[in-house]
Design an enzyme around this catalytic site. Structure first.
Site, PDB file in Angstrom:
ATOM      1  N   LEU A  55       0.816  -1.217   0.000  1.00 60.96           N
ATOM      2  CA  LEU A  55       0.000   0.000   0.000  1.00 60.96           C
ATOM      3  C   LEU A  55       0.847   1.262   0.000  1.00 60.96           C
ATOM      4  O   LEU A  55       0.307   2.366  -0.131  1.00 60.96           O
ATOM      5  CB  LEU A  55      -0.927   0.009   1.222  1.00 60.96           C
ATOM      6  CG  LEU A  55      -1.778  -1.244   1.455  1.00 60.96           C
ATOM      7  CD1 LEU A  55      -2.602  -1.093   2.737  1.00 60.96           C
ATOM      8  CD2 LEU A  55      -2.692  -1.515   0.268  1.00 60.96           C
ATOM      9  N   TYR A 105       2.787  11.338 -11.722  1.00 53.97           N
ATOM     10  CA  TYR A 105       2.222  10.407 -10.743  1.00 53.97           C
ATOM     11  C   TYR A 105       1.674   9.170 -11.442  1.00 53.97           C
ATOM     12  O   TYR A 105       1.965   8.028 -11.053  1.00 53.97           O
ATOM     13  CB  TYR A 105       1.116  11.107  -9.940  1.00 53.97           C
ATOM     14  CG  TYR A 105       0.409  10.203  -8.961  1.00 53.97           C
ATOM     15  CD1 TYR A 105       1.087   9.656  -7.877  1.00 53.97           C
ATOM     16  CD2 TYR A 105      -0.948   9.896  -9.107  1.00 53.97           C
ATOM     17  CE1 TYR A 105       0.444   8.825  -6.967  1.00 53.97           C
ATOM     18  CE2 TYR A 105      -1.599   9.069  -8.204  1.00 53.97           C
ATOM     19  CZ  TYR A 105      -0.903   8.536  -7.140  1.00 53.97           C
ATOM     20  OH  TYR A 105      -1.541   7.703  -6.248  1.00 53.97           O
ATOM     21  N   LYS A 109       2.863   5.179 -11.126  1.00 52.59           N
ATOM     22  CA  LYS A 109       1.967   4.110 -10.688  1.00 52.59           C
ATOM     23  C   LYS A 109       1.878   3.014 -11.759  1.00 52.59           C
ATOM     24  O   LYS A 109       1.868   1.821 -11.441  1.00 52.59           O
ATOM     25  CB  LYS A 109       0.576   4.667 -10.375  1.00 52.59           C
ATOM     26  CG  LYS A 109       0.526   5.674  -9.245  1.00 52.59           C
ATOM     27  CD  LYS A 109       1.041   5.113  -7.929  1.00 52.59           C
ATOM     28  CE  LYS A 109       0.030   4.266  -7.214  1.00 52.59           C
ATOM     29  NZ  LYS A 109       0.480   3.868  -5.851  1.00 52.59           N
ATOM     30  N   ASN A 134     -10.638   7.867  -6.129  1.00 48.42           N
ATOM     31  CA  ASN A 134     -10.423   8.669  -4.924  1.00 48.42           C
ATOM     32  C   ASN A 134     -11.053   7.966  -3.727  1.00 48.42           C
ATOM     33  O   ASN A 134     -12.269   7.781  -3.673  1.00 48.42           O
ATOM     34  CB  ASN A 134     -11.047  10.055  -5.096  1.00 48.42           C
ATOM     35  CG  ASN A 134     -10.382  10.842  -6.200  1.00 48.42           C
ATOM     36  OD1 ASN A 134      -9.348  11.471  -6.001  1.00 48.42           O
ATOM     37  ND2 ASN A 134     -10.967  10.800  -7.394  1.00 48.42           N
ATOM     38  N   PRO A 285     -44.210  15.479  38.686  1.00 48.76           N
ATOM     39  CA  PRO A 285     -45.173  14.608  39.368  1.00 48.76           C
ATOM     40  C   PRO A 285     -46.591  15.197  39.336  1.00 48.76           C
ATOM     41  O   PRO A 285     -46.781  16.388  39.595  1.00 48.76           O
ATOM     42  CB  PRO A 285     -44.634  14.520  40.798  1.00 48.76           C
ATOM     43  CG  PRO A 285     -43.159  14.733  40.645  1.00 48.76           C
ATOM     44  CD  PRO A 285     -43.024  15.737  39.535  1.00 48.76           C
ATOM     45  N   GLY A 286     -47.579  14.377  39.006  1.00 43.31           N
ATOM     46  CA  GLY A 286     -48.976  14.789  38.995  1.00 43.31           C
ATOM     47  C   GLY A 286     -49.406  15.543  37.754  1.00 43.31           C
ATOM     48  O   GLY A 286     -50.596  15.844  37.578  1.00 43.31           O
ATOM     49  N   VAL A 287     -48.485  15.856  36.881  1.00 45.85           N
ATOM     50  CA  VAL A 287     -48.799  16.669  35.698  1.00 45.85           C
ATOM     51  C   VAL A 287     -49.434  15.804  34.605  1.00 45.85           C
ATOM     52  O   VAL A 287     -49.029  14.668  34.371  1.00 45.85           O
ATOM     53  CB  VAL A 287     -47.524  17.351  35.172  1.00 45.85           C
ATOM     54  CG1 VAL A 287     -47.709  17.829  33.739  1.00 45.85           C
ATOM     55  CG2 VAL A 287     -47.146  18.516  36.065  1.00 45.85           C
TER      56      VAL A 287
END
Length: 373
Positions: A55, A105, A109, A134, A285-287
């Protein structure tokens, strides 16, 4: 098996090593070779290796002559070391679609490809030349040779990005698709090559720079709008994962808007035009909250802390149905259209409920109608 990976510290190398650790649970010993590895180790590694992933390469040297030295010259050193050791193990070479172009390049390669293919003919060793487009994904170095990595890095830091030709088409492959192919190659020692002897990853994408950049801007803005992208599209899903991976480590979190009153609070978490809205509801609570119904909108409630009851009454009827819920027993309760409903906290502590609605709230067409249960 001992697996020699040149360029092991690079983008593809890091991802491949990580996945080999996941998939093979230590069945393979990695012979790690990178730019800072003493060159004398190469011969020893080439004598031991049962498979070689080559690689390593040069992408952006200061002197164009370095292209040939890094992409052809080092390949020659590697193959000479394998010959010296009499090792005919399989060799995979990471090349580029630019090998088809006449630039320094691409020429370097292509020279490396030809060298490996000739080595295979000469020795009978299995050789695999992969031309990658890419490659994008996590851990790719920005401001180097990946426009996607640079765009993601810069946008996540408020830095400008430059797009010279928005209509330019980019050929792309996702890092996980590359690694999946390489892991398969290692396991099966076979690949399909074209008439030139070149192998390819089967899953690739072609998009304009304009499309890619527009998606990235959308991802950025969705942290404010609370929207999520269309992850049913494979490329969008992979690009979104890539974009997230470039967040600065001090910027993983972002604030939400909480609506509070004496009854508790309501905070929207996520929204999508086609998959609805997720919110966190806290009741004191209670709502009692709710006492409304919907024509088309449906919901799902999940009480994750505290205890309460969700009550339903079909519009036009008198019978009330009750579903008791508790954070001690996680259970989803569907809220059908056409039923007025409310939720009451029966406990002594705050009750926390995750609420999903089939469509994000729109004040211009709320489809929410007040009616006591």
């Amino acid at each position: 098996m001992k697996v020699l990976i040149t360029g092991a510290g690079g983008f593809i190398g890091r991802n491949l090593i990580a996945e080999l650790g996941n998939q093979t649970a230590g069945d393979h010993e990695i012979l790690f070779y990178d730019v800072d590895t003493p060159e004398e180790k190469l011969e020893a590694f080439c004598a031991e290796a049962g498979f070689v992933f080559h690689l390593a390469g040069v992408n952006r040297p200061e002197d164009p002559a370095e292209f040939m030295k890094g992409n052809f010259g080092f390949t020659s050193l590697l193959l000479d070391a394998l010959k010296k050791a009499g090792n005919k193990c399989p060799v995979m070479l990471s090349s580029s679609i630019q090998a088809a172009l006449d630039n320094p390049y691409g020429e370097s390669k292509r020279a490396g490809e030809e060298l490996l293919l000739e080595y295979g003919r000469e020795t009978g060793a299995p050789v695999y030349v992969y031309r990658f487009p890419n490659v994008f994904g996590k851990w790719c170095r920005p401001n180097y040779n990946s426009a996607v990595a640079t765009f993601c890095h810069n946008l996540n830091r408020g830095l400008p990005i430059t797009v010279n030709d928005p209509k330019s088409v980019v050929h792309l492959v996702y890092i996980d698709d590359v690694v999946k192919e390489l892991v398969r190659l290692l396991a099966e020692n076979s690949a399909v090559a074209d008439e030139q002897g070149i192998c390819h990853v089967s899953v690739t994408y072609q998009h304009t720079l304009e499309h890619i950049v527009n998606l990235l801007y959308t991802f950025r803005d969705e942290r404010t709008s609370l929207a999520v992208p269309d992850l049913a599209d494979p490329f969008t899903k992979k690009l979104y994962s890539t974009w997230i991976s470039y967040l600065p480590e001090d910027a993983f979190s972002y604030p939400l808007t909480t609506h509070e009153d004496h009854r508790g609070s309501f905070t929207e978490f996520l929204r999508s035009e086609d998959r609805g809205q997720v919110s966190v509801n806290i009741s004191k609570p209670g709502v009692v909250k709710g006492n409304h119904w919907h024509h088309t909108k449906v919901e799902k409630y999940l009480v994750v802390s505290g205890t309460g009851v969700i009550r339903f009454r079909k519009v036009g009827f008198d019978q009330i149905h009750e579903y008791f819920a508790s954070g001690e027993k996680l259970e989803v309760i569907d809220i059908p259209a056409g039923y007025t409903h409310n939720i009451e906290n029966l406990g002594e502590t705050d009750m926390v409920t995750i609420m999903w609605a089939s469509e994000p709230f729109d004040p211009d067409r709320p489809d929410t109608w007040f009616m006591e249960v």
